[in-house]
Scaffold this motif. Sequence first.
Motif, PDB file in Angstrom:
ATOM      1  N   THR A 197     -55.789  22.934  10.210  1.00 16.10           N
ATOM      2  CA  THR A 197     -57.115  22.766   9.617  1.00 16.10           C
ATOM      3  C   THR A 197     -57.580  21.312   9.644  1.00 16.10           C
ATOM      4  OG1 THR A 197     -56.131  22.545   7.412  1.00 16.10           O
ATOM      5  CG2 THR A 197     -56.825  24.735   8.085  1.00 16.10           C
ATOM      6  N   GLU A 198     -56.952  20.481  10.443  1.00 19.09           N
ATOM      7  CA  GLU A 198     -57.377  19.087  10.597  1.00 19.09           C
ATOM      8  C   GLU A 198     -57.749  18.891  12.063  1.00 19.09           C
ATOM      9  OE1 GLU A 198     -58.506  15.812   8.772  1.00 19.09           O
ATOM     10  OE2 GLU A 198     -57.013  16.986   7.675  1.00 19.09           O
ATOM     11  N   TYR A 199     -59.015  18.554  12.321  1.00 19.08           N
ATOM     12  CA  TYR A 199     -59.450  18.443  13.713  1.00 19.08           C
ATOM     13  C   TYR A 199     -58.561  17.451  14.457  1.00 19.08           C
ATOM     14  CZ  TYR A 199     -62.218  17.739  17.866  1.00 19.08           C
ATOM     15  OH  TYR A 199     -62.612  17.648  19.179  1.00 19.08           O
ATOM     16  N   CYS A 200     -57.967  17.908  15.564  1.00 18.83           N
ATOM     17  CA  CYS A 200     -56.970  17.101  16.266  1.00 18.83           C
ATOM     18  C   CYS A 200     -57.227  17.021  17.760  1.00 18.83           C
ATOM     19  CB  CYS A 200     -55.564  17.640  15.998  1.00 18.83           C
ATOM     20  SG  CYS A 200     -55.357  19.410  16.331  1.00 18.83           S
ATOM     21  N   GLY A 201     -58.479  17.189  18.161  1.00 18.24           N
ATOM     22  CA  GLY A 201     -58.793  17.032  19.560  1.00 18.24           C
ATOM     23  C   GLY A 201     -59.314  18.301  20.204  1.00 18.24           C
ATOM     24  N   LYS A 202     -59.359  18.282  21.508  1.00 16.01           N
ATOM     25  CA  LYS A 202     -60.024  19.304  22.316  1.00 16.01           C
ATOM     26  C   LYS A 202     -59.584  20.725  21.999  1.00 16.01           C
ATOM     27  CE  LYS A 202     -60.498  20.717  27.162  1.00 16.01           C
ATOM     28  NZ  LYS A 202     -59.663  21.927  27.056  1.00 16.01           N
ATOM     29  N   ASP A 203     -58.285  20.957  21.890  1.00 16.65           N
ATOM     30  CA  ASP A 203     -57.779  22.316  21.686  1.00 16.65           C
ATOM     31  C   ASP A 203     -57.295  22.562  20.259  1.00 16.65           C
ATOM     32  OD1 ASP A 203     -58.246  23.368  24.252  1.00 16.65           O
ATOM     33  OD2 ASP A 203     -56.515  22.293  25.042  1.00 16.65           O
ATOM     34  N   HIS A 204     -57.929  21.890  19.323  1.00 17.69           N
ATOM     35  CA  HIS A 204     -57.588  22.096  17.907  1.00 17.69           C
ATOM     36  C   HIS A 204     -57.676  23.568  17.510  1.00 17.69           C
ATOM     37  CE1 HIS A 204     -57.953  22.052  13.557  1.00 17.69           C
ATOM     38  NE2 HIS A 204     -59.172  22.525  13.657  1.00 17.69           N
ATOM     39  N   SER A 205     -58.695  24.258  18.002  1.00 19.08           N
ATOM     40  CA  SER A 205     -58.894  25.660  17.613  1.00 19.08           C
ATOM     41  C   SER A 205     -57.806  26.578  18.158  1.00 19.08           C
ATOM     42  CB  SER A 205     -60.260  26.156  18.098  1.00 19.08           C
ATOM     43  OG  SER A 205     -60.349  26.082  19.510  1.00 19.08           O
ATOM     44  N   LYS A 206     -57.031  26.097  19.135  1.00 20.00           N
ATOM     45  CA  LYS A 206     -55.954  26.907  19.702  1.00 20.00           C
ATOM     46  C   LYS A 206     -54.599  26.602  19.073  1.00 20.00           C
ATOM     47  CE  LYS A 206     -58.233  27.130  24.223  1.00 20.00           C
ATOM     48  NZ  LYS A 206     -58.087  26.804  25.672  1.00 20.00           N
ATOM     49  N   MET A 207     -54.575  25.692  18.112  1.00 22.57           N
ATOM     50  CA  MET A 207     -53.302  25.311  17.488  1.00 22.57           C
ATOM     51  C   MET A 207     -52.970  26.319  16.390  1.00 22.57           C
ATOM     52  SD  MET A 207     -52.143  21.548  16.244  1.00 22.57           S
ATOM     53  CE  MET A 207     -50.509  21.233  15.572  1.00 22.57           C
ATOM     54  N   LEU A 208     -52.497  27.459  16.817  1.00 23.58           N
ATOM     55  CA  LEU A 208     -52.246  28.587  15.927  1.00 23.58           C
ATOM     56  C   LEU A 208     -50.774  28.986  15.979  1.00 23.58           C
ATOM     57  CD1 LEU A 208     -55.283  30.741  17.116  1.00 23.58           C
ATOM     58  CD2 LEU A 208     -55.243  29.139  15.192  1.00 23.58           C
ATOM     59  N   ALA A 209     -50.363  29.768  15.006  1.00 23.44           N
ATOM     60  CA  ALA A 209     -49.010  30.335  14.996  1.00 23.44           C
ATOM     61  C   ALA A 209     -49.035  31.602  14.157  1.00 23.44           C
ATOM     62  CB  ALA A 209     -47.990  29.340  14.442  1.00 23.44           C
ATOM     63  N   LYS A 210     -47.987  32.407  14.293  1.00 24.73           N
ATOM     64  CA  LYS A 210     -47.835  33.629  13.511  1.00 24.73           C
ATOM     65  C   LYS A 210     -46.621  33.495  12.603  1.00 24.73           C
ATOM     66  CE  LYS A 210     -51.172  36.063  15.457  1.00 24.73           C
ATOM     67  NZ  LYS A 210     -52.366  36.504  14.688  1.00 24.73           N
ATOM     68  N   VAL A 211     -46.779  33.931  11.358  1.00 22.79           N
ATOM     69  CA  VAL A 211     -45.666  33.956  10.410  1.00 22.79           C
ATOM     70  C   VAL A 211     -45.190  35.399  10.293  1.00 22.79           C
ATOM     71  CG1 VAL A 211     -44.889  33.443   8.072  1.00 22.79           C
ATOM     72  CG2 VAL A 211     -46.630  32.002   9.149  1.00 22.79           C
ATOM     73  N   HIS A 212     -43.937  35.638  10.666  1.00 19.10           N
ATOM     74  CA  HIS A 212     -43.349  36.977  10.590  1.00 19.10           C
ATOM     75  C   HIS A 212     -42.480  37.061   9.334  1.00 19.10           C
ATOM     76  CE1 HIS A 212     -44.454  37.966  14.807  1.00 19.10           C
ATOM     77  NE2 HIS A 212     -44.275  36.667  14.992  1.00 19.10           N
ATOM     78  N   VAL A 213     -42.847  37.924   8.430  1.00 17.44           N
ATOM     79  CA  VAL A 213     -42.056  38.147   7.217  1.00 17.44           C
ATOM     80  C   VAL A 213     -41.244  39.421   7.421  1.00 17.44           C
ATOM     81  CG1 VAL A 213     -42.090  38.496   4.728  1.00 17.44           C
ATOM     82  CG2 VAL A 213     -43.824  37.042   5.810  1.00 17.44           C
ATOM     83  N   ILE A 214     -39.918  39.285   7.375  1.00 15.24           N
ATOM     84  CA  ILE A 214     -39.028  40.418   7.626  1.00 15.24           C
ATOM     85  C   ILE A 214     -38.119  40.613   6.411  1.00 15.24           C
ATOM     86  CG2 ILE A 214     -39.091  39.987  10.107  1.00 15.24           C
ATOM     87  CD1 ILE A 214     -36.291  38.814   9.916  1.00 15.24           C
ATOM     88  N   PRO A 215     -37.492  41.782   6.274  1.00 10.00           N
ATOM     89  CA  PRO A 215     -36.576  42.002   5.136  1.00 10.00           C
ATOM     90  C   PRO A 215     -35.462  40.962   5.110  1.00 10.00           C
ATOM     91  CG  PRO A 215     -37.082  44.076   6.234  1.00 10.00           C
ATOM     92  CD  PRO A 215     -37.660  42.995   7.092  1.00 10.00           C
TER      93      PRO A 215
END
Length: 364
Positions: A197-215
């Motif tokens: 959520t901090e603008y960090c350049g050209k591909d900031h909007s692609k700086m994503l990840a998934k959090v997997h919560v498992i047992p």
Amino acid sequence: MNMMSSIISNLFVTTVGNPETFWLPEQASTAAQSVDYTFALINWICYFFFGAITFTLVYFSVKYRRTSHVMVTDGPIHNTTIEIVWTVLPLLLVIVIFVVGMRGYLDLMEAPEGCYEVQVTAQKWSWTFDHPTYGATEVAELTVPLGVPVRLLMTSKDLLHSLWIPSFRVKMDVIPGRYTSLWFEATKLGVFQLNCTEYCGKDHSKMLAKVHVIPADEFEARMVKLASEYEDMSIEQLPAYAINRLYNRCQSCHTLDGTKSTGPSFKGLWDRVSKGEVGFTSREKLSELYGNNSVYGVPENYIRTSILDPQKHIVKGFLGSMPSFQGQLKDKQITAIIEMFKNLDTLTDEKGNIIVNRDGTPRE
């Protein structure tokens, strides 16, 4: 009366695990309840005064509208009671908001003892998650156990980033040259979005990840497998592993469909590299760097160097934004990436979609 008490109850009482609302995503951590309570409290205070002020404005405009041109006498210029009310009431409201908010803030800042620790490294434009307990590394994916407090110890390799998991209601800046941390305890199984959520350049909007919560009882086995899953793979199994497990480190800058992005597309890359059809900003050509007693000798060495020391030769037409992956990839993982380039046509379709699973079987 019962209806009114029900409405008031719904306005201010939140429970762990509430579903998505108009304003907020679903609750999926222990911190979400207190954050949402503070949000609801402030919101409904605003709603109340917006309604009250608007009603009063309209009422007074109608009641005291001018109906004649008769000279109006002077009105009152001072009212001690009103001045006390509009001073004390906002003060009390601000104190209430402060107390409620501070309680939630202190809870977010003080991680409980015995947290499971994950080391987070941010860089343009990806997230790397290291699990020191198991020696496992994830990129663009974070796996955590259900019902166990997790502490993220974070730093940045280049510039300011900010990690935010909306469903967990946690957010913290990630700063180069120092450590910051946050903690959470997941209360729901599933997959949740993680953003920068901090603008960090050209591909900031692609700086994503998934959090997997498992047992929790499945977590250790998952980490042990993750730490060593590639070690016993044959050379034939490495391309599918690389496209599914390692490409997510590259996807924000390198496409699979031939589209130009921050870096060269991976489509056709092996053909270009193997034939030496790559030019550099230094005006050298890759073909000049092959052969005995040369810089690279064979194409595989060039790719390896590009991963570990990407600034050594910058491809013409690009800015050289790629960070080094020195220390982040094992030798066999680098080999897997090279094999992925060699076999990319069998791993993706014409549009650049990945068509194989991690084990090499076709995706449905």
